[in-house]
Design a protein around this motif. Structure first.
Motif, PDB file in Angstrom:
ATOM      1  N   HIS A  52       6.181  -3.553  -3.722  1.00 27.81           N
ATOM      2  CA  HIS A  52       6.624  -4.863  -3.257  1.00 27.81           C
ATOM      3  C   HIS A  52       5.843  -5.244  -2.005  1.00 27.81           C
ATOM      4  CE1 HIS A  52       8.992  -2.047  -0.859  1.00 27.81           C
ATOM      5  NE2 HIS A  52       9.047  -2.993   0.049  1.00 27.81           N
ATOM      6  N   TYR A  53       5.758  -6.559  -1.791  1.00 26.59           N
ATOM      7  CA  TYR A  53       5.130  -7.061  -0.583  1.00 26.59           C
ATOM      8  C   TYR A  53       6.097  -6.913   0.575  1.00 26.59           C
ATOM      9  CZ  TYR A  53       1.613  -9.309  -3.538  1.00 26.59           C
ATOM     10  OH  TYR A  53       0.618  -9.563  -4.425  1.00 26.59           O
ATOM     11  N   ASP A  54       5.578  -6.764   1.762  1.00 27.88           N
ATOM     12  CA  ASP A  54       6.395  -6.676   2.963  1.00 27.88           C
ATOM     13  C   ASP A  54       6.604  -8.089   3.503  1.00 27.88           C
ATOM     14  OD1 ASP A  54       7.672  -6.113   5.317  1.00 27.88           O
ATOM     15  OD2 ASP A  54       6.012  -4.999   6.212  1.00 27.88           O
ATOM     16  N   TYR A  55       7.813  -8.589   3.317  1.00 26.59           N
ATOM     17  CA  TYR A  55       8.130  -9.947   3.766  1.00 26.59           C
ATOM     18  C   TYR A  55       8.926  -9.954   5.067  1.00 26.59           C
ATOM     19  CZ  TYR A  55       6.606 -11.677  -0.774  1.00 26.59           C
ATOM     20  OH  TYR A  55       5.874 -11.989  -1.874  1.00 26.59           O
ATOM     21  N   SER A  56       8.807  -8.897   5.848  1.00 26.12           N
ATOM     22  CA  SER A  56       9.525  -8.876   7.118  1.00 26.12           C
ATOM     23  C   SER A  56       8.983  -9.980   8.025  1.00 26.12           C
ATOM     24  CB  SER A  56       9.357  -7.517   7.808  1.00 26.12           C
ATOM     25  OG  SER A  56       8.016  -7.347   8.241  1.00 26.12           O
ATOM     26  N   SER A  57       9.794 -10.424   8.944  1.00 21.67           N
ATOM     27  CA  SER A  57       9.383 -11.531   9.806  1.00 21.67           C
ATOM     28  C   SER A  57       8.163 -11.165  10.641  1.00 21.67           C
ATOM     29  CB  SER A  57      10.534 -11.963  10.707  1.00 21.67           C
ATOM     30  OG  SER A  57      10.945 -10.889  11.525  1.00 21.67           O
ATOM     31  N   TRP A  58       8.074  -9.923  11.091  1.00 23.84           N
ATOM     32  CA  TRP A  58       6.906  -9.503  11.879  1.00 23.84           C
ATOM     33  C   TRP A  58       5.645  -9.536  11.038  1.00 23.84           C
ATOM     34  CZ3 TRP A  58       7.166  -9.610  16.835  1.00 23.84           C
ATOM     35  CH2 TRP A  58       8.372  -9.363  17.484  1.00 23.84           C
ATOM     36  N   ASN A  59       5.737  -9.055   9.822  1.00 21.65           N
ATOM     37  CA  ASN A  59       4.570  -9.041   8.954  1.00 21.65           C
ATOM     38  C   ASN A  59       4.126 -10.451   8.601  1.00 21.65           C
ATOM     39  OD1 ASN A  59       2.619  -7.548   7.402  1.00 21.65           O
ATOM     40  ND2 ASN A  59       3.709  -8.240   5.589  1.00 21.65           N
ATOM     41  N   LEU A  60       5.073 -11.332   8.303  1.00 19.25           N
ATOM     42  CA  LEU A  60       4.719 -12.711   7.983  1.00 19.25           C
ATOM     43  C   LEU A  60       4.084 -13.406   9.185  1.00 19.25           C
ATOM     44  CD1 LEU A  60       7.822 -13.810   5.898  1.00 19.25           C
ATOM     45  CD2 LEU A  60       5.520 -13.324   5.058  1.00 19.25           C
ATOM     46  N   ARG A  61       4.602 -13.136  10.376  1.00 24.44           N
ATOM     47  CA  ARG A  61       4.034 -13.729  11.592  1.00 24.44           C
ATOM     48  C   ARG A  61       2.593 -13.271  11.792  1.00 24.44           C
ATOM     49  NH1 ARG A  61       4.987 -10.950  16.976  1.00 24.44           N
ATOM     50  NH2 ARG A  61       3.507  -9.734  15.826  1.00 24.44           N
ATOM     51  N   ASP A  62       2.353 -11.962  11.633  1.00 28.66           N
ATOM     52  CA  ASP A  62       1.016 -11.424  11.830  1.00 28.66           C
ATOM     53  C   ASP A  62       0.041 -11.955  10.785  1.00 28.66           C
ATOM     54  OD1 ASP A  62       2.039 -10.042  13.958  1.00 28.66           O
ATOM     55  OD2 ASP A  62       2.187  -8.128  12.888  1.00 28.66           O
ATOM     56  N   PRO A  74      -3.001  -3.758   0.155  1.00 25.88           N
ATOM     57  CA  PRO A  74      -2.480  -2.408  -0.094  1.00 25.88           C
ATOM     58  C   PRO A  74      -1.605  -2.309  -1.342  1.00 25.88           C
ATOM     59  CG  PRO A  74      -2.264  -2.945   2.220  1.00 25.88           C
ATOM     60  CD  PRO A  74      -2.698  -4.203   1.512  1.00 25.88           C
ATOM     61  N   VAL A  75      -0.823  -3.332  -1.623  1.00 25.56           N
ATOM     62  CA  VAL A  75       0.024  -3.317  -2.820  1.00 25.56           C
ATOM     63  C   VAL A  75      -0.849  -3.337  -4.063  1.00 25.56           C
ATOM     64  CG1 VAL A  75       1.766  -4.598  -4.116  1.00 25.56           C
ATOM     65  CG2 VAL A  75       1.962  -4.387  -1.649  1.00 25.56           C
ATOM     66  N   ARG A  76      -1.855  -4.169  -4.039  1.00 26.59           N
ATOM     67  CA  ARG A  76      -2.768  -4.238  -5.183  1.00 26.59           C
ATOM     68  C   ARG A  76      -3.532  -2.925  -5.350  1.00 26.59           C
ATOM     69  NH1 ARG A  76      -5.276 -10.348  -5.366  1.00 26.59           N
ATOM     70  NH2 ARG A  76      -3.298 -11.424  -5.152  1.00 26.59           N
ATOM     71  N   ALA A  77      -3.924  -2.308  -4.247  1.00 33.34           N
ATOM     72  CA  ALA A  77      -4.636  -1.029  -4.314  1.00 33.34           C
ATOM     73  C   ALA A  77      -3.743   0.062  -4.898  1.00 33.34           C
ATOM     74  CB  ALA A  77      -5.134  -0.623  -2.928  1.00 33.34           C
ATOM     75  N   GLN A  78      -2.488   0.087  -4.486  1.00 33.44           N
ATOM     76  CA  GLN A  78      -1.552   1.074  -5.035  1.00 33.44           C
ATOM     77  C   GLN A  78      -1.356   0.848  -6.527  1.00 33.44           C
ATOM     78  OE1 GLN A  78       2.001   0.616  -2.726  1.00 33.44           O
ATOM     79  NE2 GLN A  78       1.167   1.690  -0.959  1.00 33.44           N
TER      80      GLN A  78
END
Length: 91
Positions: A52-62, A74-78
Motif C-alpha cells: 500500500h501507499y503511505d498516505y500519512s499526512s507527513w508523507n503527503l506533505r513531503d 518503493p511500492v512498485r519496486a516491491q
C-alpha cells in the motif's frame, strides 16, 4: 505450460510503469493470476495484499513539497520483486 503464466506475470510487471497506474486494480488482477498459478494460500498473494501507499499526512506533505511522486516507487519496486520471484519459481 509455464510460458503462459510467465507471460501473464511479465505483463503485470510492465503495467507497473503505466502513467495512470492504479495499485488496487493492479493488485486485484495480479492476485487472480497468482491464485490460479500457485493457489490461494501462496505467500506471494499475502505479500501483494499487504502492499500500500503511505498516505500519512507527513508523507503527503513531503511529496507535495518535493513536487514529485517518487515515494510511490518503493511500492512498485516491491511489487515487481514479488512477481519476479514468482516468474523465477515457474522458470
Amino acid at each position: 505450460m509455464a510460458e503462459k503464466e510467465i507471460a501473464l506475470l511479465k505483463g503485470q510487471i510492465i503495467r507497473l510503469d503505466e502513467i495512470h497506474f492504479d495499485l488496487e486494480a493492479w493488485k486485484n488482477q495480479s492476485i487472480i493470476f497468482l491464485e490460479r498459478i500457485f493457489g490461494k494460500d501462496s505467500l506471494k498473494i499475502k505479500m501483494l495484499k499487504e502492499l500500500h501507499y503511505d498516505y500519512s499526512s507527513w508523507n503527503l506533505r513531503d511529496t507535495a513539497a518535493a513536487g514529485n511522486t517518487r515515494d510511490l516507487a518503493p511500492v512498485r519496486a516491491q511489487a515487481k520483486e514479488i512477481l519476479q520471484a514468482a516468474i523465477n519459481e515457474l522458470d
